[in-house]
Design a protein around this motif. Structure first.
Motif, PDB file in Angstrom:
ATOM      1  N   TRP A  56       0.713  -1.139   0.029  1.00  0.00           N
ATOM      2  CA  TRP A  56      -0.045  -0.029   0.043  1.00  0.00           C
ATOM      3  C   TRP A  56       0.818   1.313  -0.128  1.00  0.00           C
ATOM      4  N   CYS A 290      -5.225   2.468  -4.743  1.00  0.00           N
ATOM      5  CA  CYS A 290      -6.004   1.175  -5.067  1.00  0.00           C
ATOM      6  C   CYS A 290      -5.141   0.689  -6.213  1.00  0.00           C
ATOM      7  N   TYR A 293      -1.646   0.076  -5.616  1.00  0.00           N
ATOM      8  CA  TYR A 293      -1.438  -1.097  -4.826  1.00  0.00           C
ATOM      9  C   TYR A 293      -1.678  -2.373  -5.625  1.00  0.00           C
ATOM     10  N   LEU A 294      -2.537  -2.692  -6.560  1.00  0.00           N
ATOM     11  CA  LEU A 294      -2.865  -3.572  -7.408  1.00  0.00           C
ATOM     12  C   LEU A 294      -1.358  -3.640  -8.355  1.00  0.00           C
ATOM     13  N   GLU A 295      -1.001  -2.403  -8.889  1.00  0.00           N
ATOM     14  CA  GLU A 295       0.208  -2.567  -9.807  1.00  0.00           C
ATOM     15  C   GLU A 295       1.275  -3.115  -8.994  1.00  0.00           C
ATOM     16  N   LEU A 297       1.352  -5.145  -6.468  1.00  0.00           N
ATOM     17  CA  LEU A 297       1.016  -6.574  -6.065  1.00  0.00           C
ATOM     18  C   LEU A 297       1.112  -7.421  -7.189  1.00  0.00           C
ATOM     19  N   TRP A 298       0.639  -6.904  -8.371  1.00  0.00           N
ATOM     20  CA  TRP A 298       1.040  -7.612  -9.736  1.00  0.00           C
ATOM     21  C   TRP A 298       2.779  -7.756  -9.982  1.00  0.00           C
TER      22      TRP A 298
END
Length: 566
Positions: A56, A290, A293-295, A297-298
């Motif tokens: 995050w 958000c 965060y997804l970027e 995490l990927w």
């Protein structure tokens, strides 16, 4: 009236009768199962909170910290807050001003390791003053030296100023544009180095081995030398062309740079070529965070590790774990089933058979490191050395299979989990009623046909149970793998586009060893800690997915052959 009297009798029976009824054991078992479920869910929740929160994008705080009468500006992310006693701080030589028995202490990720010496610093809350969250603070993730925190001053390309701090919007857009262009060039460089040049190096090595083989066989005549020289010249020409292309690509990204101001006021100039991404967390909305965060995490799931495995992704370790478990399953299942079938269906049930069963059960309790030592001595040095002498003499003295690799790691874990598969399969064969075998034989089937078409299909759910247990144990093993093939960082995956495509002799990465390496061997402990939680969570999820696939197949087979059992 009779029903009421029965209820009255049950409600007023004594404690002895209540214990004899078995209800205490039921409650005890239910409590044990509940505690286990709560412990498992708590572990998963702990891993998820500690691991996934790392990605995050936190706000960056600017404060003034005072220590021993000196004022020092500090810029960074607050990643952890704890309470410490005044007695501990006094013993550590820290002067205290407040009378409280406990003091707040914050772990601040200040980054800028190349200028400040360390990524993290502990600061007492009472020593921090004037906190603020400037919107123009930039967080730059880099290929080297970790994160950079500061204020963007200017962006240059080939000595030309593109924008400066007087135009913040244009400055940020120019910086993002330079990063995007650099990432595209780096992606092209990665493709050339890993794929095209990698394929040429592979062909050059095969050409060298062919020349050496012809020399050993006495067939390296003038015609063969001319043919080999022509192929080598062609590969050299392709290699030189790619090197020239790489040199021009590297030069195209060397001219871009950016200047930023540190917390202490210093202005430093850094290359854009080392930037992974840059963002302004204090100015980002919730949806932008958000998306970031997804970027990130990927990236963790799909990229390669960097910075001594404390940054980047873990895809090679995840891929190596899956491919090793699949190879182990392919190896252990046939051997385990054949051994169980012989012990249950063909072997004479006597002293020798009972001794073998006891030995198999005892092997299930042998420490895994013992299997690793056996795999290193027998598979790697003995079997691998003999294979090199028989099939790869041209590569000697460099070992091909006489060194730890994927195949030996899979075989070692197959040997480790073999007792589990044997016991589970034999128990499944023992549960099949004798009448089914006799009915098949009465209808004219031979003993082999009965075994292959009736007994084994009905015992397949038990085989899958053994495989589930084997996968669950093998996927989390670390100690034997350290001896037979796992490494800290593998330069390439064991599967690629070069013949024979699946390189069983190649070393590989593993999630379990990655956790050990990051958690206990990393020079940057604070940076590695959240990645340990995230990697452990991923390992648990990966094992669960493999087990769920096996459970689904087992249930499908059980439903298919349920009619035969009835």
């Amino acid at each position: 009236m009779a029903q009421q009297s029965d209820i009255y009798a049950k409600g007023h029976r004594g404690p002895i009768a209540w214990f004899r009824s078995g209800e205490p054991m039921i409650w005890l078992n239910a409590a044990a199962v509940s505690i286990c479920v709560i412990a498992v869910l708590g572990l998963i929740l702990l891993l998820a909170v500690r691991g996934l929160s790392h990605f995050w994008p936190r706000n960056v705080m600017a404060v003034t910290s005072s220590y021993q009468g000196q004022q020092k500006p500090l810029l960074g992310e607050v990643v952890e807050q704890v309470q410490v006693s005044g007695e501990q701080l006094s013993e550590a030589g820290i002067e205290l001003q407040g009378p409280g028995p406990f003091y707040g202490r914050s772990l601040v990720k200040q980054g800028n390791r190349d200028y400040l010496g360390s990524d993290f610093v502990w600061v007492l809350d009472e020593q921090m003053s004037d906190p603020s969250w400037p919107r123009d603070i930039v967080v730059v993730e880099r290929l080297e030296w970790g994160n950079f925190y500061g204020q963007l001053v200017s962006v240059e390309a080939d000595g030309e100023m593109l924008a400066d701090a007087t135009q913040p919007e244009q400055l940020w857009q120019a910086f993002q544009a330079q990063i995007a262009d650099t990432l595209e060039v780096r992606k092209e460089i990665h493709g050339i180095e890993r794929i095209e040049i990698g394929a040429i190096n592979h062909q050059m090595e095969r050409l060298r081995l062919r020349e050496r083989s012809l020399q050993l066989d006495g067939q390296l005549d003038a015609a063969a030398q001319v043919e080999l020289a022509a192929e080598r010249a062609e590969l050299d020409a392709r290699y030189q062309a790619l090197q020239s292309q790489l040199q021009s690509l590297y030069q195209s990204i060397q001219g871009a740079s950016y200047s930023a101001r540190l917390a202490d006021g210093r202005v430093v100039e850094l290359p854009v070529a080392k930037v992974v991404r840059a963002y302004q967390p204090n100015a980002m909305s919730l949806w932008q965070k958000c998306a970031m965060y997804l970027e990130k995490l990927w990236e963790f799931l799909s990229d390669e590790p960097r910075e001594a495995n404390t940054e980047g992704g873990i895809f090679p370790a995840m891929f190596g774990t899956v491919i090793m478990v699949l190879l182990m399953s392919i190896m252990v299942t046939p051997f385990g089933v054949v051994a169980a079938v012989y012990l249950r269906e063909y072997a004479r049930q006597g002293f020798i058979t009972r001794t073998i069963r006891v030995a198999v059960n005892n092997l299930a309790g042998v420490p895994s490191i013992v299997y690793g030592v056996f795999g290193l001595g027998f598979f790697v040095y003995f079997v691998g050395g003999e294979l090199d002498q028989l099939f790869f003499p041209a590569a000697l003295p460099s070992p091909t299979f006489g060194t730890p690799g994927l195949m030996w790691a899979s075989l070692t874990l197959a040997l480790l989990t073999l007792p589990v598969v044997i016991v589970a399969t034999e128990e499944g064969l023992a549960r099949i009623p004798k009448s089914i075998r006799e009915g098949s034989l009465a209808l004219g089937a031979t003993r082999a046909e009965t075994l292959w078409r009736v007994v084994l299909p009905m015992a397949s759910p038990a085989m899958m149970t053994g495989l589930i247990l084997a996968v669950a144990r093998a996927a989390g093993e670390v100690a034997p793998l350290m001896l037979v093939g796992v490494v800290k960082l593998a330069p390439s995956l064991p599967v690629d586009g070069n013949y024979p495509f699946l390189h069983l002799d190649q070393k590989f990465m593993h999630l379990g060893f990655h956790i050990y390496d990051v958690g206990f061997q990393s020079p940057n402990v604070e940076a590695a800690r959240p990645l340990v939680y995230a990697t452990a969570l991923l390992l648990v999820i990966l094992i669960a997915l493999l087990n769920l696939a096996a459970v689904y197949l087992r249930n499908h087979l059980r439903e298919r052959y349920k009619s035969l059992e009835n």
